[in-house]
Design an enzyme around this catalytic site. Structure first.
Site, PDB file in Angstrom:
ATOM      1  CE1 TYR A 143      33.352  64.204  41.114  1.00 22.43           C
ATOM      2  CE2 TYR A 143      31.777  62.633  40.231  1.00 22.43           C
ATOM      3  CZ  TYR A 143      33.084  63.043  40.418  1.00 22.43           C
ATOM      4  OH  TYR A 143      34.122  62.294  39.908  1.00 22.43           O
ATOM      5  CG  ASP A 245      25.941  66.334  35.473  1.00 24.41           C
ATOM      6  OD1 ASP A 245      25.499  65.245  35.057  1.00 24.41           O
ATOM      7  OD2 ASP A 245      27.053  66.466  36.009  1.00 24.41           O
ATOM      8  CE  LYS A 273      27.237  58.251  37.576  1.00 25.50           C
ATOM      9  NZ  LYS A 273      28.039  57.636  38.584  1.00 25.50           N
TER      10      LYS A 273
HETATM   11  C1  LIG Z   1      26.114  64.144  38.274  1.00 20.00           C
HETATM   12  C2  LIG Z   1      27.397  63.552  37.765  1.00 20.00           C
HETATM   13  N1  LIG Z   1      28.033  64.146  36.746  1.00 20.00           N
HETATM   14  C3  LIG Z   1      29.173  63.658  36.239  1.00 20.00           C
HETATM   15  C4  LIG Z   1      29.738  62.511  36.751  1.00 20.00           C
HETATM   16  C5  LIG Z   1      31.004  61.964  36.172  1.00 20.00           C
HETATM   17  O1  LIG Z   1      30.706  60.834  35.423  1.00 20.00           O
HETATM   18  P1  LIG Z   1      31.836  59.707  35.171  1.00 20.00           P
HETATM   19  O2  LIG Z   1      32.099  59.070  36.487  1.00 20.00           O
HETATM   20  O3  LIG Z   1      31.190  58.796  34.166  1.00 20.00           O
HETATM   21  O4  LIG Z   1      33.023  60.403  34.602  1.00 20.00           O
HETATM   22  C6  LIG Z   1      29.113  61.850  37.811  1.00 20.00           C
HETATM   23  C7  LIG Z   1      29.684  60.620  38.387  1.00 20.00           C
HETATM   24  O5  LIG Z   1      29.271  60.116  39.389  1.00 20.00           O
HETATM   25  C8  LIG Z   1      27.912  62.388  38.331  1.00 20.00           C
HETATM   26  O6  LIG Z   1      27.285  61.823  39.370  1.00 20.00           O
END
Ligand SMILES: Cc1ncc(COP(=O)(O)O)c(C=O)c1O
Length: 434
Positions: A143, A245, A273
């Site tokens: 994700y 990511d 985060k």
């Molecule tokens: C691995 C990863 N990338 C991107 C995102 C997206 O981040 P945001 O919720 O701050 O838009 C998340 C959100 O949980 C994530 O777990």
């Protein structure tokens, strides 16, 4: 039985004016309704019905120092009188950028954003602009936010996802343009041969290979020995950028994230985060030549709240804590998380429940399966979801809050006493789902 009467009542009221009663679809995932909380402190959340929860959701990752961490909220409070947004630069922004460049593997330059979703979009645009190529390779079950470009095969229904060795990209939501699927190639994760095959089949077309370096969202799984380094080498030899990511793993599985932990360096990485311990901040960092396309080639990136005063102040204060005493926070997370994971394994075996505990001490998942630990999305999806939901519900009844998929995030506030309480609660919850 715990009562959630006030949450139920508030939820009914809220639905009248807030779509679905929530601000993120992920938050539907709660029983008996999406719960309402009034306060978080350290490892605990207090809901509107007076129930106290030991919280292993932690806002889905950010609260690495626990809820309302004093040094961070005090730094943010001090910054409030300085204003919030200048549409201009300021010294806190410089300080944070310098510290991140010193700290993070392969990061020579950073750019700030407010959410992981938009930071991923920036990374994809940079990769396409730098390489002059269109396609992105991403992995099933990973994700990367809810955008049209990235919310593809994040949690595909297996009857739509094609064969395991040649998955088809699946749009994650109604309303996404079909055209985005043309620019994304999907592979199963943890399979180096699959990456090699895609890069060969699309020779000269792949701009970037995007992944969670530890799969968390699709079911926690660690990278196989040599997998990340192998992907990195394949990217180099095919002229594609390796994009990690680290929105979840960054500042969580170690001060320098999953890349340092597994000994690889991406061309670009996305963090969010935990970096600001609960305040909204995301960033892209990486190779200077790639990041410089923002300047030399006018690759557009904007955002009203980028680099806002409070997010910068929060991240600086969070880094002070995370770097203190040579990373004492991470040593404690490692030790207590390991104790919790091991303790859960012992309890499961004692109760004769086929539960696997997989991941890293600061973020792991409990799976119900008789088979081996899952290595990718399809294996994780084959585990017993009903039992995971039952375990989630039983834990909630015992005052322990994990995600509905039974993912556990740890914070520095989860001290040994909290771990002991959790294991006692898990003992009763496992007895209930036996
Ligand atoms: C691995 C990863 N990338 C991107 C995102 C997206 O981040 P945001 O919720 O701050 O838009 C998340 C959100 O949980 C994530 O777990």
């Amino acid at each position: 039985m715990r009562s959630y009467a006030k949450s139920v009542e508030l939820y009914q009221q809220t639905r009248e004016s807030l779509a679905g009663g929530v601000s993120s679809n992920v938050r539907y995932a709660s029983t008996p309704v999406p719960l309402f909380f009034e306060r978080g402190e350290g490892a605990r959340l207090h809901d509107v019905d007076g129930n106290v929860h030991i919280d292993y959701v932690l806002g889905n990752g950010p609260a690495i120092l626990g809820h309302a961490p004093k040094p961070v909220i005090e730094a943010v409070a001090r910054s409030l009188a300085d204003g919030q947004v200048y549409a201009a630069q300021h010294p806190r922004e410089t300080e944070l950028a310098q510290r991140l460049c010193r700290l993070l593997p392969g990061v020579e330059v950073v750019r700030f954003a407010s959410s992981g979703t938009e930071a991923v979009l920036m990374a994809l645009r940079l990769a396409r602009a730098f390489t002059g190529r269109q396609k992105i390779l991403k992995f099933e079950g990973h994700y990367h936010g809810w955008s049209d470009q990235a919310y593809i095969s994040a949690r595909p229904a297996l009857n739509e996802a094609g064969p395991a060795d040649a998955p088809v990209p699946v749009a994650g939501s109604p309303g996404m343009p079909k055209s985005v699927l043309e620019d994304v190639v999907v592979a199963g994760w943890n399979d180096l041969a699959a990456v090699a095959a895609v890069l060969e089949r699309h020779r000269g077309e792949i701009a970037g290979v995007l992944m969670e370096p530890v799969m968390v969202n699709g079911g926690a799984a660690l990278p196989a020995e040599g997998y990340l380094a192998g992907v990195c080498d394949l990217c180099r030899s095919h002229g594609a950028l390796f994009i990690c990511d680290e929105v979840i793993t960054g500042f969580r599985v170690g001060l320098r994230g999953a890349q340092a932990r597994f000994g690889v360096t991406a061309d670009l990485a996305v963090y969010a985060k935990a970096v600001a311990a609960g305040f909204p901040l995301a960033l892209v960092g990486g190779r200077r030549d790639v990041m410089d396309t923002l300047v030399d080639r006018g690759v557009m990136h904007g955002g009203t709240y980028n680099g806002n005063v409070q997010s910068m102040a929060a991240a600086i204060a969070a880094l002070d804590e995370l770097e203190r005493d040579g990373g004492a926070v991470y040593r404690a997370l490692e030790q207590r998380g390991t104790r919790l994971m091991d303790g859960l394994r012992v309890l499961a075996s004692h109760h004769g429940v086929p539960m696997r505990v997989e991941g890293l001490p600061a973020i792991f998942q409990t799976f119900f399966t008789d088979g081996p630990v899952p290595r990718n999305y399809r294996e994780a999806a084959a585990c017993d979801r009903d039992r995971a939901l039952a375990f989630h519900a039983a834990l909630q009844e015992e005052g322990v809050r994990v995600t509905q998929a039974a993912r556990w995030f740890l914070s520095a506030a989860h001290d040994d006493g909290v771990i002991d309480e959790t294991l006692a609660a898990a003992d009763r919850a496992l007895a209930a789902v036996r």
